[in-house]
Scaffold this active site. Structure first.
Site, short mmCIF file in Angstrom:
data_model
loop_
_atom_site.label_atom_id
_atom_site.label_comp_id
_atom_site.label_asym_id
_atom_site.label_seq_id
_atom_site.Cartn_x
_atom_site.Cartn_y
_atom_site.Cartn_z
N TRP A 99 59.14 12.39 -19.87
CA TRP A 99 60.32 12.98 -19.22
C TRP A 99 61.15 13.83 -20.15
CZ3 TRP A 99 59.99 13.92 -14.45
CH2 TRP A 99 59.25 13.09 -13.62
N ASP A 168 69.48 11.70 -20.37
CA ASP A 168 68.85 11.35 -19.10
C ASP A 168 68.74 9.83 -19.09
OD1 ASP A 168 67.18 10.83 -16.97
OD2 ASP A 168 65.53 12.09 -17.65
N LYS A 192 66.11 4.34 -8.92
CA LYS A 192 65.64 3.20 -9.72
C LYS A 192 66.61 2.02 -9.53
CE LYS A 192 63.24 6.50 -11.92
NZ LYS A 192 61.86 6.79 -11.61
N1 PMP Z 1 63.82 11.46 -15.80
C1 PMP Z 1 63.31 10.22 -15.81
C2 PMP Z 1 63.55 9.35 -17.01
C3 PMP Z 1 62.58 9.75 -14.73
O1 PMP Z 1 62.07 8.52 -14.74
C4 PMP Z 1 62.40 10.59 -13.60
C5 PMP Z 1 61.65 10.13 -12.37
N2 PMP Z 1 60.76 9.15 -12.53
C6 PMP Z 1 62.93 11.88 -13.63
C7 PMP Z 1 63.66 12.28 -14.75
C8 PMP Z 1 62.78 12.82 -12.47
O2 PMP Z 1 63.51 12.35 -11.40
P1 PMP Z 1 63.45 13.09 -9.97
O3 PMP Z 1 62.03 13.06 -9.52
O4 PMP Z 1 64.37 12.29 -9.11
O5 PMP Z 1 63.94 14.49 -10.17
#
Ligand code: PMP
Length: 366
Positions: A99, A168, A192
């Protein structure tokens, strides 16, 4: 059944039942929350309580604005860069997994991105030690991903930096205590530990609200959204988040759920480490409490493990596509009984397969 999904993830039954009871008629208003104008007194009451409960849960200092936005964390990888790089195009990023890599790739379109530290070379199995970070003291911000959902790596200590720290926190927000004053900004997708998808929470320090580029869309301009609500929020997700905040307060707050999360995670890691049937490649000091990623030493057994787990009511244990293996998400709504059920299953499975393997070996020797 226990749902170990990394997100959208299981919600506490108390929260779902409350939503069910209030589905058709919220508090005698004659409307479902889904049918309310977002400017109505009823919805204002819902939002005000949600903000208040969130602030008290995380002890939010007065000089921060919490914003209930949309787009998901992935959209905010770009949006935060557009919002923070207007006066200074330089930002540092710490690359610790899937991520943070996505966050870097998006931000690169809007500024000069320096990867100040990375664990990519060793397969994202640790958080680079702070003294190795090659930080730019003049950067607009430094970005970290406090918990790498796909890799099972988590910052156990949040560093103190000269420049604003942007994080994040999608997969560990509200799962452990965090000193918000260490951050310039944090952001999280809801699905989450906050509620269903559709809502993205951004919490930003007031002095960072005036650094946006002109190209940032109005509805994603953090400064404008902090002044006044300018578009329709994701109303039902905000309502559900409010129910989750109130549930968390009922549990005794973040300190209490953190204790429980640590206990559940420790039990599972202990089983993984107890012999060489399972293995966790992540450096023990950086292992995630929220997403416990591991493998079977005999990787050929992974599909069989997942199938048998499902037959035993243990759902969504498949690891993220980028690394495969097994992932057990240990969010606030996972009860201790759920983790104990997984542990029992894993011990039995290991004993069973080890015996079968031993028998096969004895046959081939004979
Ligand atoms: N950052 C992290 C740490 C994540 O776990 C996720 C989704 N699993 C995201 C960003 C992306 O989130 P979204 O799909 O809601 O944009």
């Amino acid at each position: 059944m226990y749902n170990f999904s990394a997100g959208p993830a299981q919600l506490p039954p108390e929260v779902l039942n409350k939503a069910k009871d209030e589905l058709l008629d919220w508090h005698g208003s004659g409307m479902s929350v889904m049918e309310m104008p977002f400017t109505s007194d009823e919805f204002n009451a819902i939002t005000t309580t949600a903000y208040q409960d969130l602030k008290s849960l995380i002890n939010l200092p007065k000089n921060y604005h919490p914003l209930f936005l949309q787009g998901g964390a992935y959209a905010h990888f770009s949006l935060l860069a557009m919002n923070l790089l207007g006066n200074n195009p330089n930002a540092d990023y710490i690359q610790t997994g899937h991520w943070s890599t996505r966050a870097i790739n998006e931000a690169k379109r809007y500024g000069h991105i320096n990867i100040a530290a990375s664990s990519e070379a060793s397969g994202f199995d640790h958080v680079p030690a702070y003294h190795q970070w090659k930080l730019d003291q003049n950067a607009a911000y430094c970005h970290i991903t406090t918990n790498e959902t796909a890799n099972g790596v988590q910052f156990q200590k949040i560093p103190d930096l000269e420049v604003p720290l942007v994080a994040d926190v999608t997969s560990d927000f509200l799962t452990r205590q965090m000193d918000i004053s260490k951050f310039g900004m944090i952001y999280a997708s809801a699905q989450k530990n906050i509620g269903p998808s559709g809502l993205t929470i951004v919490i930003i320090r007031d002095d960072l609200l005036d650094q946006a580029m002109d190209i940032v869309p109005a509805v994603f301009n953090y400064g404008r959204q902090a002044q006044t609500r300018i578009n329709t929020p994701s109303t039902y997700s905000v309502y559900m988040a409010g129910l989750m905040f109130s549930w968390l307060l009922d549990q005794g707050g973040i300190e209490k759920v953190e204790q429980q999360n640590r206990l559940k995670a420790k039990r599972l890691y202990d089983v993984i480490d107890s012999d060489n049937f399972y293995l966790c490649p992540v450096n023990p000091a950086d292992r995630s409490l929220a997403n416990i990623c591991f493998e079977l030493t005999n990787a050929d057994l992974a599909d069989d493990f997942l199938n048998e787990a499902k037959e035993n009511g243990l759902l969504n244990l498949k690891g993220h596509g980028v690394r495969g293996g097994i992932r057990a998400s240990n969010y606030n709504a996972m009860p201790l009984e759920g983790m104990n059920a997984l542990i029992d299953f894993m011990e039995n499975y290991a004993a069973d397969k080890s015996t079968t393997a031993d028998k096969k070996q004895l046959c081939s020797i004979a």
